[in-house]
Design a protein around this motif. Sequence first.
Motif, PDB file in Angstrom:
ATOM      1  N   GLY A  46     -22.563   3.390 -11.903  1.00 13.39           N
ATOM      2  CA  GLY A  46     -22.062   2.902 -10.522  1.00 13.39           C
ATOM      3  C   GLY A  46     -21.400   4.583  -9.765  1.00 13.39           C
ATOM      4  O   GLY A  46     -21.490   5.375 -10.586  1.00 13.39           O
ATOM      5  N   PHE A  47     -21.103   4.110  -8.647  1.00  9.13           N
ATOM      6  CA  PHE A  47     -20.395   5.300  -7.929  1.00  9.13           C
ATOM      7  C   PHE A  47     -18.930   5.373  -8.133  1.00  9.13           C
ATOM      8  O   PHE A  47     -18.317   4.319  -8.271  1.00  9.13           O
ATOM      9  N   ILE A  48     -18.433   6.741  -8.054  1.00  8.56           N
ATOM     10  CA  ILE A  48     -17.035   6.992  -8.072  1.00  8.56           C
ATOM     11  C   ILE A  48     -16.514   7.286  -6.655  1.00  8.56           C
ATOM     12  O   ILE A  48     -17.100   7.887  -5.989  1.00  8.56           O
ATOM     13  N   TYR A  49     -15.413   6.547  -6.353  1.00  4.88           N
ATOM     14  CA  TYR A  49     -14.695   6.542  -5.120  1.00  4.88           C
ATOM     15  C   TYR A  49     -13.291   6.987  -5.332  1.00  4.88           C
ATOM     16  O   TYR A  49     -12.692   6.583  -6.256  1.00  4.88           O
ATOM     17  N   ALA A  95       0.671  -1.218   0.103  1.00  7.59           N
ATOM     18  CA  ALA A  95       0.012  -0.246  -0.183  1.00  7.59           C
ATOM     19  C   ALA A  95       0.819   1.201  -0.035  1.00  7.59           C
ATOM     20  O   ALA A  95       0.132   2.440  -0.281  1.00  7.59           O
ATOM     21  N   TRP A  96       2.169   1.155  -0.014  1.00 10.17           N
ATOM     22  CA  TRP A  96       2.932   2.344  -0.039  1.00 10.17           C
ATOM     23  C   TRP A  96       2.760   2.962  -1.432  1.00 10.17           C
ATOM     24  O   TRP A  96       2.720   2.502  -2.295  1.00 10.17           O
ATOM     25  N   ARG A  97       2.476   4.504  -1.157  1.00  9.52           N
ATOM     26  CA  ARG A  97       2.223   5.010  -2.302  1.00  9.52           C
ATOM     27  C   ARG A  97       1.273   4.533  -3.553  1.00  9.52           C
ATOM     28  O   ARG A  97       1.440   4.056  -4.514  1.00  9.52           O
ATOM     29  N   ASN A  98       0.236   4.105  -2.743  1.00  3.42           N
ATOM     30  CA  ASN A  98      -0.952   3.492  -3.573  1.00  3.42           C
ATOM     31  C   ASN A  98      -2.237   4.177  -3.088  1.00  3.42           C
ATOM     32  O   ASN A  98      -2.555   4.026  -1.961  1.00  3.42           O
ATOM     33  N   SER A  99      -3.230   4.187  -4.005  1.00  3.42           N
ATOM     34  CA  SER A  99      -4.427   4.862  -3.896  1.00  3.42           C
ATOM     35  C   SER A  99      -5.203   4.314  -5.241  1.00  3.42           C
ATOM     36  O   SER A  99      -4.887   3.633  -5.991  1.00  3.42           O
ATOM     37  N   GLY A 100      -6.229   4.985  -5.409  1.00  4.00           N
ATOM     38  CA  GLY A 100      -6.990   4.590  -6.588  1.00  4.00           C
ATOM     39  C   GLY A 100      -8.300   5.272  -6.880  1.00  4.00           C
ATOM     40  O   GLY A 100      -9.071   6.119  -5.843  1.00  4.00           O
ATOM     41  N   ALA A 101      -9.043   5.239  -7.997  1.00  4.88           N
ATOM     42  CA  ALA A 101     -10.223   5.685  -8.237  1.00  4.88           C
ATOM     43  C   ALA A 101     -11.091   4.428  -8.550  1.00  4.88           C
ATOM     44  O   ALA A 101     -10.801   3.782  -9.472  1.00  4.88           O
ATOM     45  N   MET A 102     -12.174   4.192  -7.915  1.00 10.68           N
ATOM     46  CA  MET A 102     -13.070   3.258  -8.107  1.00 10.68           C
ATOM     47  C   MET A 102     -14.227   3.524  -8.969  1.00 10.68           C
ATOM     48  O   MET A 102     -14.613   4.731  -8.747  1.00 10.68           O
ATOM     49  N   LEU A 103     -14.502   2.922  -9.791  1.00 10.08           N
ATOM     50  CA  LEU A 103     -15.352   3.096 -10.922  1.00 10.08           C
ATOM     51  C   LEU A 103     -16.596   2.047 -10.909  1.00 10.08           C
ATOM     52  O   LEU A 103     -16.328   0.908 -10.719  1.00 10.08           O
ATOM     53  N   HIS A 104     -17.786   2.484 -11.337  1.00  8.23           N
ATOM     54  CA  HIS A 104     -18.941   1.709 -11.209  1.00  8.23           C
ATOM     55  C   HIS A 104     -19.160   1.032  -9.802  1.00  8.23           C
ATOM     56  O   HIS A 104     -19.547  -0.296  -9.683  1.00  8.23           O
ATOM     57  N   GLY A 105     -18.932   1.684  -8.805  1.00  6.26           N
ATOM     58  CA  GLY A 105     -19.005   1.028  -7.501  1.00  6.26           C
ATOM     59  C   GLY A 105     -20.355   1.007  -6.876  1.00  6.26           C
ATOM     60  O   GLY A 105     -21.161   1.643  -7.293  1.00  6.26           O
ATOM     61  N   GLN A 106     -20.480  -0.047  -5.901  1.00 11.85           N
ATOM     62  CA  GLN A 106     -21.875   0.045  -5.183  1.00 11.85           C
ATOM     63  C   GLN A 106     -22.108   1.270  -4.377  1.00 11.85           C
ATOM     64  O   GLN A 106     -21.172   2.038  -4.108  1.00 11.85           O
ATOM     65  N   ASP A 107     -23.317   1.549  -3.955  1.00 13.14           N
ATOM     66  CA  ASP A 107     -23.656   2.548  -3.324  1.00 13.14           C
ATOM     67  C   ASP A 107     -23.095   2.455  -1.805  1.00 13.14           C
ATOM     68  O   ASP A 107     -23.054   1.395  -1.346  1.00 13.14           O
ATOM     69  N   PRO A 108     -22.227   3.523  -1.481  1.00 17.34           N
ATOM     70  CA  PRO A 108     -21.625   3.623  -0.106  1.00 17.34           C
ATOM     71  C   PRO A 108     -22.692   3.056   1.027  1.00 17.34           C
ATOM     72  O   PRO A 108     -21.920   2.453   1.914  1.00 17.34           O
TER      73      PRO A 108
END
Length: 287
Positions: A242-245, A115-128
Amino acid sequence: MKITFLSVIAASTIFFACATKSSATSTEEKPKAIQLFNGKDIKNWTPKIRLHEAGENYANTFRVEDGLLKVRYDGYDEFNQQYGHLAYNSPFSYYLLRLEYRFVDEQTKGGEGWAWRNSGAMLHGQDPKSMLKDQDFPISIEGQLLGGNGTDARTTSNLCTPGTNVVIKEKLFTPHCLSSTSKTYHGDQWVTADFLVLGDSIIQHILEGEVVLEYNKPQIGGGSVEHYDPKQKPDGKILNSGFIYLQSESHPIDFRKVELYDLLPYKNDKAKMEKVIATILNDKTRL
């Protein structure tokens, strides 16, 4: 999400071949960018952090300072796998998403090595709001964001699939992650990442005008997500919206732009869609 060492697919041309080489100019019709991050607050976003209920921004993990949307961990004694996700409150289906991000500072105590220098954009995600308290990741397609260590190669805009699968070259792709063909972005430099999402027909990860990864038919399935409500995981269901995270995985990251061009109005007009995408990607004022 956790990195796995898999072979990469060859870089593709953009779905609409004219998109980066077209003669289209900024005078062509294009939608106005929706600023998902308004530079002031996260009122239009919902945090969901593992071990906490949806809506609880534990330890002020997601915050706005100096006009930047920041992910920070100064309120954590230990990370303790409290993976966090910040969901924009409206779902989308056809769009071009642009992020400008940079990794900064040091990883917080207790963060995993991957997870070092690790992130992301979640696409078509479920409702939080449908995520359970102990759920680690939203069921979604992840555009994984990674930073370099100053020496070694480490691609960004990769693919990870928490609770999902995709189709690549007409074959169902079931491993958890796939590296893109991008170059490595070292240090604290700002990186611009585009994600072209056209329902379930195609998703492309684009850096500096080049497609670095491409797939289609995103669908629910597979593993790499835990403690979810089984009703939210009907395997085989095609994901066309879906949702973007934005993600929190233990390393501080800044976002200075999170904007979206809604392409749904052009869904049934391929020619106009081509022109609009070409114009957006060729608009130098956006860089």
